[in-house]
Design an enzyme around this catalytic site. Structure first.
Site, PDB file in Angstrom:
ATOM      1  CG  ASN A   1      -6.923  -0.835   1.594  1.00  0.00           C
ATOM      2  OD1 ASN A   1      -6.228  -0.380   0.696  1.00  0.00           O
ATOM      3  ND2 ASN A   1      -6.408  -1.434   2.652  1.00  0.00           N
TER       4      ASN A   1
ATOM      5  CB  CYS B   1      -0.933   0.011   1.193  1.00  0.00           C
ATOM      6  SG  CYS B   1      -1.884  -1.492   1.335  1.00  0.00           S
TER       7      CYS B   1
ATOM      8  CG  HIS C   1      -3.179   3.222   2.530  1.00  0.00           C
ATOM      9  ND1 HIS C   1      -3.787   2.991   1.318  1.00  0.00           N
ATOM     10  CD2 HIS C   1      -3.205   2.038   3.206  1.00  0.00           C
ATOM     11  CE1 HIS C   1      -4.157   1.711   1.258  1.00  0.00           C
ATOM     12  NE2 HIS C   1      -3.815   1.125   2.389  1.00  0.00           N
TER      13      HIS C   1
HETATM   14  N1  ACO Z   1     -18.692  -7.813  10.011  1.00  0.00           N
HETATM   15  C1  ACO Z   1     -19.089  -8.065  11.297  1.00  0.00           C
HETATM   16  N2  ACO Z   1     -18.233  -8.395  12.256  1.00  0.00           N
HETATM   17  C2  ACO Z   1     -16.937  -8.459  11.944  1.00  0.00           C
HETATM   18  C3  ACO Z   1     -16.464  -8.211  10.653  1.00  0.00           C
HETATM   19  C4  ACO Z   1     -17.408  -7.887   9.665  1.00  0.00           C
HETATM   20  N3  ACO Z   1     -17.058  -7.628   8.394  1.00  0.00           N
HETATM   21  N4  ACO Z   1     -15.124  -8.354  10.644  1.00  0.00           N
HETATM   22  C5  ACO Z   1     -14.759  -8.671  11.889  1.00  0.00           C
HETATM   23  N5  ACO Z   1     -15.862  -8.745  12.671  1.00  0.00           N
HETATM   24  C6  ACO Z   1     -15.914  -9.065  14.093  1.00  0.00           C
HETATM   25  C7  ACO Z   1     -14.748  -9.870  14.553  1.00  0.00           C
HETATM   26  O1  ACO Z   1     -14.951 -11.237  14.284  1.00  0.00           O
HETATM   27  C8  ACO Z   1     -14.724  -9.578  16.025  1.00  0.00           C
HETATM   28  O2  ACO Z   1     -15.670 -10.367  16.661  1.00  0.00           O
HETATM   29  P1  ACO Z   1     -15.369 -11.015  18.108  1.00  0.00           P
HETATM   30  O3  ACO Z   1     -15.171  -9.816  19.022  1.00  0.00           O
HETATM   31  O4  ACO Z   1     -16.585 -11.798  18.385  1.00  0.00           O
HETATM   32  O5  ACO Z   1     -14.120 -11.822  17.927  1.00  0.00           O
HETATM   33  C9  ACO Z   1     -15.238  -8.132  16.113  1.00  0.00           C
HETATM   34  O6  ACO Z   1     -15.865  -7.867  14.852  1.00  0.00           O
HETATM   35  C10 ACO Z   1     -14.142  -7.116  16.348  1.00  0.00           C
HETATM   36  O7  ACO Z   1     -13.050  -7.412  15.495  1.00  0.00           O
HETATM   37  P2  ACO Z   1     -11.775  -6.516  15.454  1.00  0.00           P
HETATM   38  O8  ACO Z   1     -10.833  -7.114  14.473  1.00  0.00           O
HETATM   39  O9  ACO Z   1     -11.282  -6.253  16.833  1.00  0.00           O
HETATM   40  O10 ACO Z   1     -12.405  -5.168  14.887  1.00  0.00           O
HETATM   41  P3  ACO Z   1     -11.692  -3.798  14.594  1.00  0.00           P
HETATM   42  O11 ACO Z   1     -12.436  -2.701  15.220  1.00  0.00           O
HETATM   43  O12 ACO Z   1     -10.210  -3.879  14.825  1.00  0.00           O
HETATM   44  O13 ACO Z   1     -11.932  -3.650  13.013  1.00  0.00           O
HETATM   45  C11 ACO Z   1     -10.668  -3.888  10.998  1.00  0.00           C
HETATM   46  C12 ACO Z   1     -11.419  -4.596  12.129  1.00  0.00           C
HETATM   47  C13 ACO Z   1     -11.683  -3.056  10.230  1.00  0.00           C
HETATM   48  C14 ACO Z   1     -10.051  -4.923  10.098  1.00  0.00           C
HETATM   49  C15 ACO Z   1      -9.585  -2.963  11.595  1.00  0.00           C
HETATM   50  O14 ACO Z   1      -8.832  -3.664  12.534  1.00  0.00           O
HETATM   51  C16 ACO Z   1      -8.649  -2.400  10.554  1.00  0.00           C
HETATM   52  O15 ACO Z   1      -9.041  -1.616   9.740  1.00  0.00           O
HETATM   53  N6  ACO Z   1      -7.383  -2.799  10.656  1.00  0.00           N
HETATM   54  C17 ACO Z   1      -6.344  -2.302   9.798  1.00  0.00           C
HETATM   55  C18 ACO Z   1      -6.517  -2.784   8.437  1.00  0.00           C
HETATM   56  C19 ACO Z   1      -5.357  -2.310   7.658  1.00  0.00           C
HETATM   57  O16 ACO Z   1      -4.344  -1.910   8.180  1.00  0.00           O
HETATM   58  N7  ACO Z   1      -5.486  -2.331   6.374  1.00  0.00           N
HETATM   59  C20 ACO Z   1      -4.424  -1.856   5.578  1.00  0.00           C
HETATM   60  C21 ACO Z   1      -3.648  -2.922   5.100  1.00  0.00           C
HETATM   61  S1  ACO Z   1      -4.566  -3.981   4.066  1.00  0.00           S
HETATM   62  C22 ACO Z   1      -4.179  -3.402   2.555  1.00  0.00           C
HETATM   63  O17 ACO Z   1      -3.954  -2.247   2.449  1.00  0.00           O
HETATM   64  C23 ACO Z   1      -4.219  -4.297   1.378  1.00  0.00           C
END
Ligand code: ACO
Length: 327
Positions: free
Chosen positions: A284, A114, A254
Site C-alpha cells: 500500500n 490515500c 487504491h
Molecule cells: N501476521 C500474522 N497475524 C496477524 C498479522 C500479521 N501481519 N496482522 C494481524 N494478525 C492477526 C491478528 O492479530 C488477529 O489475531 P487474533 O485473531 O488472534 O486477534 C488475526 O490476525 C486476524 O486479524 P484481523 O485484523 O481480523 O485480520 P484481517 O483479515 O482483517 O486482515 C488487515 C487484517 C490486512 C489489516 C485487513 O483488515 C485490511 O487490509 N484492512 C484494511 C486496511 C486498509 O484499509 N488500508 C488502507 C488504509 S491504510 C493506508 O492506506 C495508509
C-alpha cells in the site's frame, strides 16, 4: 464544444530496496503465507534514510513529462498528494517545482490520504476544464515506511514507498476525465490516523516514547467500510457520465488489500479480469498507489485509446474519490 482534461503522460518511480515477506518474518511474528493470503502482498519497496517524498516525486514527474513530450517550462500548475511531505512547509509541490525547473507557477500540496491522487486530479481538472490553465502536473508520492512502526505486525506488513505522476492537458468534452465523485466522513477518522506531529500533539519526548508518530489502523473495521465506499463511489461516478460497470475496461482501485479490491469490484459488478492490481510488488503506497498502477498499466499496453478507466480510492479522513476517464 466544451473542454475536458486528458492524461497525456504518466510516470512512476519506486525505490530500489525490496522488503519481502520473508524479511518481515525475521522482524515480527508473521508469515509469508498470512501476508499473501490476507493482503495479496509479496514484497514492497522501501526508501533509504536520506530519501524523501520529493525525491520520488521528481523522478516520477520527469518520466511523465518525457512521455508527454512536455518541457517543465510549459507547466502551469503542480499538485502533490501526500501524507508524508518532506516537511510541513515548504510544500513538497514547491520543492518539486524548483527541482524540475518549472516556472513560478501555482504549486501546492493536497491532503486526502490515500484518496489524495484522485482528489488532486479532480482539482486540476477544474482549472483545465474552465480554461484557467493548459498544463498540470499531478503527483502522488509517499514514504509511509518513515511513519510505520516496524514492530507492529498489524501495520508494518501493509505499507510501501513510491510515487506516480500524470501530465494533464485540455481535450474535447466527452474525452479524458468524464466525471468524478469525491466524499469524506470525518466521524470515522479514528480508524486510520497519525496522531502526533501536528498542532494537537506536537513532537515531544512523550509522543515519541508512546509511538504516536506511527500510523494507527483499525484494519478489520476499515476493511468493511472500504469495500462499501469504493463500490458506491465507483457506481456514482459512472452513473454521472451515463455509464455503468459493464462499460469499464480497466478498474484501478487504491491498492490497500487485494481482498478489498476484489470485493469492491464484485459489489460494483465489474469482472475481476478488469481489475488492475500490482499490490503484490508494492504493498500500500497510499496516495501513490493508483498513479503507479495507472502508469504501469499504460506502459504494459493494458490501456488503449477510447478505453473507459475507473480510478477509485479510499483512505484516511475517511475520504474517498472515484474518477471515470475515457482514454
Ligand atoms: N501476521 C500474522 N497475524 C496477524 C498479522 C500479521 N501481519 N496482522 C494481524 N494478525 C492477526 C491478528 O492479530 C488477529 O489475531 P487474533 O485473531 O488472534 O486477534 C488475526 O490476525 C486476524 O486479524 P484481523 O485484523 O481480523 O485480520 P484481517 O483479515 O482483517 O486482515 C488487515 C487484517 C490486512 C489489516 C485487513 O483488515 C485490511 O487490509 N484492512 C484494511 C486496511 C486498509 O484499509 N488500508 C488502507 C488504509 S491504510 C493506508 O492506506 C495508509
Amino acid at each position: 464544444m466544451g473542454r475536458s482534461t486528458a492524461i497525456v503522460g504518466t510516470g512512476s518511480f519506486v525505490p530500489e530496496k525490496v522488503l519481502t515477506n520473508l524479511d518481515l518474518e525475521k522482524m515480527v511474528d508473521t508469515s509469508d503465507e498470512w501476508i499473501r493470503t490476507r493482503t495479496g502482498i509479496r514484497e514492497r519497496r522501501i526508501v533509504d534514510e536520506k530519501t524523501a517524498a520529493s525525491d520520488l516525486a521528481v523522478k516520477a514527474a520527469q518520466q511523465a513529462l518525457e512521455q508527454a513530450r512536455i518541457s517543465p517550462s510549459e507547466i502551469d500548475l503542480i499538485i502533490v498528494a501526500t501524507v508524508m511531505p518532506d516537511m510541513s512547509f515548504p510544500s513538497t509541490a514547491c520543492l518539486v517545482q524548483d527541482r524540475i525547473g518549472a516556472k513560478k507557477i501555482a504549486a501546492f500540496d493536497l491532503s486526502a490520504a490515500c484518496s489524495g491522487f484522485v482528489h488532486s486530479l479532480a482539482v486540476a481538472h477544474q482549472f483545465i476544464k474552465n480554461g484557467v490553465y493548459e498544463t498540470a502536473l499531478v503527483i502522488g508520492t509517499e514514504t509511509l515506511s518513515k511513519i510505520t512502526d516496524w514492530t507492529d505486525r498489524n501495520t508494518c506488513v501493509l505499507m510501501g514507498d513510491g510515487a506516480g505522476a500524470v501530465v494533464l492537458r485540455p481535450t474535447d468534452e466527452g474525452r479524458g476525465i468524464l466525471s468524478f465523485c469525491l466524499g469524506a466522513d470525518g466521524k470515522a477518522g479514528d480508524l486510520l490516523k497519525l496522531p502526533a506531529g501536528g498542532s494537537r500533539l506536537p513532537a515531544t519526548h512523550e509522543t515519541i516514547d508512546k509511538g504516536l508518530h506511527y500510523i494507527k489502523l483499525r484494519g478489520s473495521e476499515l476493511f468493511k467500510i472500504a469495500v462499501r465506499v469504493l463500490a458506491k463511489a465507483g457506481e456514482e461516478a459512472l452513473s454521472q457520465c451515463g455509464l455503468s460497470s459493464k462499460d469499464v475496461c480497466l478498474f484501478i482501485p487504491h491498492q490497500a488489500n487485494i481482498r478489498i479490491m476484489q470485493a469492491a469490484a464484485e459489489k460494483a459488478g465489474i469482472p475481476l479480469s478488469r481489475l488492475y492490481s500490482n499490490i503484490d510488488k508494492y504493498g500500500n503506497t497510499s496516495a501513490a498507489s493508483i498513479a503507479i498502477a495507472l502508469d504501469e498499466a499504460y506502459r504494459r499496453g493494458k490501456i488503449k485509446e477510447g478505453d473507459i478507466i475507473l480510478l477509485d480510492a479510499f483512505g484516511g479522513g475517511l475520504t474517498w474519490g472515484a474518477c471515470v476517464i475515457r482514454w
